[in-house]
Design an enzyme around this catalytic site. Structure first.
Site, PDB file in Angstrom:
ATOM      1  N   ARG A  18       6.352  -9.324   7.400  1.00 38.06           N
ATOM      2  CA  ARG A  18       6.277  -8.023   6.718  1.00 38.06           C
ATOM      3  C   ARG A  18       6.533  -6.887   7.687  1.00 38.06           C
ATOM      4  NH1 ARG A  18       0.893  -6.843   4.611  1.00 38.06           N
ATOM      5  NH2 ARG A  18       1.940  -4.832   4.428  1.00 38.06           N
ATOM      6  N   ARG A  24       0.850  -1.210   0.000  1.00 42.41           N
ATOM      7  CA  ARG A  24       0.000   0.000   0.000  1.00 42.41           C
ATOM      8  C   ARG A  24       0.874   1.243   0.000  1.00 42.41           C
ATOM      9  NH1 ARG A  24      -5.216   2.498  -0.065  1.00 42.41           N
ATOM     10  NH2 ARG A  24      -5.138   4.306   1.291  1.00 42.41           N
ATOM     11  N   ARG A  56      -9.535  -0.052   1.181  1.00 43.81           N
ATOM     12  CA  ARG A  56      -8.285   0.708   0.933  1.00 43.81           C
ATOM     13  C   ARG A  56      -8.426   1.603  -0.307  1.00 43.81           C
ATOM     14  NH1 ARG A  56      -4.331  -1.886   3.955  1.00 43.81           N
ATOM     15  NH2 ARG A  56      -3.567   0.177   4.466  1.00 43.81           N
TER      16      ARG A  56
HETATM   17  C1  EPZ Z   1      -1.437   3.847   7.399  1.00 43.63           C
HETATM   18  O1  EPZ Z   1      -2.236   3.239   6.433  1.00 43.63           O
HETATM   19  C2  EPZ Z   1      -0.548   2.740   7.908  1.00 43.63           C
HETATM   20  N1  EPZ Z   1       0.255   2.225   6.794  1.00 43.63           N
HETATM   21  C3  EPZ Z   1      -1.432   1.622   8.472  1.00 43.63           C
HETATM   22  O2  EPZ Z   1      -0.573   0.623   8.997  1.00 43.63           O
HETATM   23  C4  EPZ Z   1      -2.296   2.197   9.593  1.00 43.63           C
HETATM   24  O3  EPZ Z   1      -3.168   1.179  10.051  1.00 43.63           O
HETATM   25  C5  EPZ Z   1      -3.112   3.384   9.061  1.00 43.63           C
HETATM   26  O4  EPZ Z   1      -2.241   4.359   8.477  1.00 43.63           O
HETATM   27  C6  EPZ Z   1      -3.922   4.046  10.140  1.00 43.63           C
HETATM   28  O5  EPZ Z   1      -3.104   4.443  11.182  1.00 43.63           O
HETATM   29  C7  EPZ Z   1       1.341   2.899   6.393  1.00 43.63           C
HETATM   30  O6  EPZ Z   1       1.671   3.965   6.875  1.00 43.63           O
HETATM   31  C8  EPZ Z   1       2.128   2.277   5.261  1.00 43.63           C
HETATM   32  P1  EPZ Z   1      -5.286   5.438   5.768  1.00 43.63           P
HETATM   33  P2  EPZ Z   1      -3.008   4.094   5.328  1.00 43.63           P
HETATM   34  O7  EPZ Z   1      -5.154   5.952   4.394  1.00 43.63           O
HETATM   35  O8  EPZ Z   1      -2.431   5.445   5.213  1.00 43.63           O
HETATM   36  C9  EPZ Z   1      -9.736   5.735   4.360  1.00 43.63           C
HETATM   37  C10 EPZ Z   1       0.245  -1.540   9.274  1.00 43.63           C
HETATM   38  O9  EPZ Z   1      -0.235  -2.556   9.780  1.00 43.63           O
HETATM   39  N2  EPZ Z   1      -9.219   6.273   3.104  1.00 43.63           N
HETATM   40  O10 EPZ Z   1      -4.931   6.307   6.902  1.00 43.63           O
HETATM   41  O11 EPZ Z   1      -3.175   3.300   4.100  1.00 43.63           O
HETATM   42  C11 EPZ Z   1      -9.410   4.257   4.505  1.00 43.63           C
HETATM   43  O12 EPZ Z   1     -10.384   3.477   3.867  1.00 43.63           O
HETATM   44  C12 EPZ Z   1      -0.608  -0.671   8.377  1.00 43.63           C
HETATM   45  O13 EPZ Z   1       1.422  -1.127   9.450  1.00 43.63           O
HETATM   46  C13 EPZ Z   1     -10.141   6.662   2.128  1.00 43.63           C
HETATM   47  O14 EPZ Z   1     -11.355   6.545   2.308  1.00 43.63           O
HETATM   48  O15 EPZ Z   1      -4.391   4.209   5.986  1.00 43.63           O
HETATM   49  C14 EPZ Z   1      -9.434   4.065   6.004  1.00 43.63           C
HETATM   50  O16 EPZ Z   1     -10.763   3.888   6.418  1.00 43.63           O
HETATM   51  C15 EPZ Z   1      -2.005  -1.251   8.199  1.00 43.63           C
HETATM   52  N3  EPZ Z   1      -9.677   7.159   0.948  1.00 43.63           N
HETATM   53  C16 EPZ Z   1      -8.939   5.401   6.526  1.00 43.63           C
HETATM   54  O17 EPZ Z   1      -9.035   6.330   5.445  1.00 43.63           O
HETATM   55  C17 EPZ Z   1      -8.337   7.301   0.711  1.00 43.63           C
HETATM   56  O18 EPZ Z   1      -7.973   7.793  -0.387  1.00 43.63           O
HETATM   57  C18 EPZ Z   1      -7.502   5.354   6.987  1.00 43.63           C
HETATM   58  O19 EPZ Z   1      -6.740   4.843   5.952  1.00 43.63           O
HETATM   59  C19 EPZ Z   1      -7.416   6.926   1.718  1.00 43.63           C
HETATM   60  C20 EPZ Z   1      -7.891   6.413   2.907  1.00 43.63           C
END
Ligand code: EPZ
Length: 417
Positions: free
Chosen positions: A398, A93, A122
């Site tokens: 991972r 991701r 995601r």
């Molecule tokens: C980051 O993920 C982390 N990954 C995740 O860690 C972590 O769980 C997450 O932040 C929340 O803290 C990395 O930094 C690589 P988000 P990220 O975009 O950024 C919605 C681990 O285990 N969303 O913050 O991908 C999404 O659906 C991983 O280390 C949209 O709707 O998470 C979710 O509900 C897992 N549209 C919320 O935002 C978008 O375009 C948070 O997702 C983007 C996100």
């Protein structure tokens, strides 16, 4: 490693060192695209996600060297490609964060829908909306997103949902964009603050990282500086939970307790005996622990990544605990496996479960659906009497370096299957 075999039911004892934060390193590697010079990154965890992103950098024409354990050098002056390969991007991701520096440097980039843990849909709509607001044209064809801009422009962007990687992508895109970019409702994770602090040492002008409002003044060029990665707060929290759930003594070192304030406060309220230092946490055998309702929340709230291990701990606590997962709609499905181990968990709806404890857990065949549910299964197997086998164990690698040997060192009977 495809499976882990765990003989559980025994107390552990010893010291465990926390590695560097996976979710900072990945963005530092993405930001290496800004520089002509080589950057050296220290305190890098030796985990699969890092290798996958370095493979992508190499595929684009960059170079990297594994200088020694936990130390990497990355150089992207010969980078020529801007299209991310489907096979490599589907694993990770975080690859999407490359969009920021690629658009800043080349004005174009393309990638398939990024992969990552199966914990929800995601989507990437916020990335698209934010980059369009910065003057990027986006089109979708042949299962690929194409991004193109003659010049990124500064913008005031309001995030409709707090997104960590979307915040980081726009922050990076803004570093070399003339004018002042303002990000409202930005994510506040410590990894974002650390990334911004390093970029500022390279000449960037970023204010407010770690708050919900980040202001970036674009500069003409950045000068490469070496960087040391902060400790991984999720790994530290996972090991605290491991100690509490197995009634063990553990000293968790090289961590930053202030990045776990809400989590540690909840554990104190549950009655977990701990001593907390500047960069260490000592956990003592807990005896009885009290149930506690938990709600995941963006930082500084309780991290969603600690929800699966916390749920395992709650099965060992006296009373009923309501767990609410507010970030990912697909992050509770692992509880079926805990119920097969004789936990008593009721799924109220896709985002809420009710845990009743304490319930002795029984060893069972398990699997690791994603990285954090994977470590939760390891903890559950170490709690349960008997021998459990955990399939898909590569998911755990991972994010948790050398997990088998580190657990063995504190007395766990574990081996790779
Ligand atoms: C980051 O993920 C982390 N990954 C995740 O860690 C972590 O769980 C997450 O932040 C929340 O803290 C990395 O930094 C690589 P988000 P990220 O975009 O950024 C919605 C681990 O285990 N969303 O913050 O991908 C999404 O659906 C991983 O280390 C949209 O709707 O998470 C979710 O509900 C897992 N549209 C919320 O935002 C978008 O375009 C948070 O997702 C983007 C996100």
């Amino acid at each position: 490693m495809n499976r882990i075999i765990v003989q559980g039911g025994k107390r552990l004892h010893g010291q465990i060192r926390v590695q560097g934060a996976k979710n900072e390193v990945l963005k530092v590697i993405a930001a290496s695209i800004f520089f002509d010079e080589k950057i050296q990154i220290t305190n890098v965890p030796e985990i699969a996600d890092i290798f996958h992103l370095l493979e992508i950098i190499e595929d684009l024409g960059g170079q990297w060297v594994h200088k020694k354990e936990h130390v990497y050098a990355v150089e992207t002056k010969n980078l020529k490609k801007t299209n991310l390969s489907k096979s490599l991007t589907s694993k990770l991701r975080a690859a999407i964060v490359l969009l920021g520096p690629l658009l800043a440097r080349f004005g174009k980039a393309s990638l398939p829908h990024p992969g990552g843990c199966a914990i929800g849909r995601r989507p990437i709509d916020i990335f698209i909306k934010g980059l369009q607001a910065m003057g990027t044209r986006v089109r979708y064809a042949n299962e690929t997103y194409y991004f193109q801009t003659a010049q990124l422009r500064s913008v005031k962007f309001v995030f409709p949902i707090i997104s960590v990687t979307a915040t980081e992508t726009l922050l990076l895109a803004a570093c070399l964009t003339p004018g002042q970019t303002v990000l409202i409702n930005a994510a506040q994770e410590p990894e974002i603050s650390a990334l911004a602090a390093w970029l500022n040492s390279c000449g960037a002008k970023i204010k407010g990282a770690g708050t919900s409002k980040i202001i970036i003044e674009g500069v003409k060029k950045l000068k490469a500086k070496d960087v040391e990665i902060i400790p991984d707060r999720i790994e530290a929290g996972s090991f605290v939970i491991l100690a509490a759930a197995t009634q063990s003594y553990l000293k968790i070192t090289h961590c930053q307790p202030e990045h776990l304030s809400v989590f540690l406060e909840i554990l104190k309220e549950m009655g977990l005996p701990m001593k907390i230092g500047q960069n260490w946490i000592e956990v003592f055998p807990a005896g009885r622990l009290r149930a506690h309702h938990i709600v995941t929340h963006e930082y500084p709230g309780l991290a969603t990544d600690l929800q699966p291990p916390m749920t395992v701990l709650l099965t060992q606590c006296q009373g009923q605990s309501l767990v609410r997962e507010t970030i990912y709609e697909g992050r509770l499905f692992y509880v079926d496996m805990l119920n097969r181990m004789a936990a008593n968990i009721l799924m109220c709806d896709p985002s809420r479960i009710l845990v009743t404890g304490p319930t002795p857990l029984r060893a069972k065949p398990l699997e690791s659906p994603d990285l954090r549910a994977g470590i939760a299964m390891v903890i559950a197997a170490l709690v349960a009497r008997g021998t459990s086998e955990i399939a898909n164990a590569y998911q755990i690698e991972r994010g948790y370096e050398n997990i088998i040997n580190r657990l063995k060192k504190i007395g766990a009977h574990v081996k790779a299957g």
